[in-house]
Design a protein around this motif. Sequence first.
Motif: not given
Length: 550
Positions: A3, A19, A21-22, A69, A89
């Motif tokens: 993440t 950062d 994201s999925k 994650d 996390e």
Amino acid sequence: MITALTIKNYALIEKLSIDFSKGFSILTGETGAGKSIILGAIGLVLGKRADLSSLKNKEEKCIIEAQFDISKYNLKPFFETNDLDFEEETIIRREILPSGKSRAFINDSPVNLQELQELSDFLIDIHSQQQTQELSDEKVQFQIIDAIAQNYETIADYQVLLKTYKSDKAKLNTLLKKQSDSVKEHEYNSYLLKELTEAKLKIGEQEELEEEFEKLNNVEVIKESIDKSLALANEEQFGVFHNLNEIKTALQKIAAFSQEYDSFFTRISSIAIEFDDFSKEIESVSEKLINDPTRLEMINQKLQIIYNLQKKHQVNSVAELLSIQSDLELSVSELENIEDEIAKYTELLDSKKLQLDELASTIHGNREKAIPDLSRDLVAILSTLGMPNSQFKITLLPSDTFFENGKDELQFLFSANKGSDFGLLKKVASGGEMSRIMLAVKAILAKFSKLPTLIFDEIDTGVSGEIAIRMGEIMKEMSQTMQIFAITHLPQIAAKGDAHFKVSKTIVGEDTQSELRLLSADERVVEIAQMLSGSIVSDSALNHAKALLN
């Protein structure tokens, strides 16, 4: 899934924080911009070894930190096993010090590289061009088939049993060799032990026999001396005993005159008593003295046995001979018991071999069922990737050997065109075909793998146009169940991403720096247009980029 990533003082990166994201993320950038640096940093987090060349500023430490994650991946047992704090996390940090030492942390707990590597196996698979070539390796091919056959648990049981089987077999071989090598030694040891046992040795026996031998061997001299002593002691007028009594009588007359004279009398009385005892004792000894040649010869023979044994074994005492006898008894006993040990291990190995055969048979059966599905799915996917005539011939060859993953050998043959002969992948598949085959394999495995994240490092080598579009679509489909990253030079693939990151290199004064940033929608259009037409972006390129994105 990953993440967030933070990098400080690594290669060309001074400081970076990004950062993720999925879904499906794209990384693009010119050659040399630093895409490999990003992968290198992630590799360090996953437990790869580091060196001082990784530091941008050699005077400061390098820090790479990644956040994952892991809430959906059942990793709590790993953390409990390794005595680590479990966090949904989870943060992994690597530090490289100016001294050259490196440190690793999982949720701020220090760990070694092995623990880090074990955890990373559950987190990220970085697919490089080297991995594409590894597709030709039989071990990798087995891993593909076994993933589809869901053989991993059975193989794990098989490997545990195989390890103990090999250990027991090594012990049996050692026993057999010992038995073979020790036949002559056993016979000789048995002979030596028989000699010592028949001697019936006892502690202190040698000293007693030697003393008795001296007495018997010198009995006449001893008797003559004792008899002479008795005669001197008991001679009626001039004997010692007669004179002691005369002295005693004389002193008794004056004992009452003083304490000193009384003391003389007491002492001579004690001497007289002691001498009387001494006289009786040697008289008794004299009476027992006999000339016994038979006993003397027997003692002499026993002593010669002891002396010969001491000379043979190079020792000086009966105690040492008894110690050697004890060692020989143990050695002979061990060798006599070795047949029982051999029988025990033979029976044990036969039992484990049966169990291994059963597990290997299960593994083989599952592979046989999985191979047609794998071949069919590979052909179907490759057909959409511009290889409509591709064929696979995957054959299991049963063996009598216990391999690390069963008892099968594998023939994984491929033909790209109708009428072409089947051959080994590395010999008959081009670079572009290998890339497409690997993508097809990864797409199939994604259905069976629980791996959170997969990074494709230029898997699009040797393809373009419609094939590149289809490759992008396949990666997009894979991203529905896992996090996918693609490092690519192809706009057709870049346009399929949910997020687009660009790696760039800038010169600041005398310093060169790499950076990674997330592109906005407009920046993404320009980036894809540049990938289509070069640095000078035309209207047609922009329109083409928008069409690809839509």
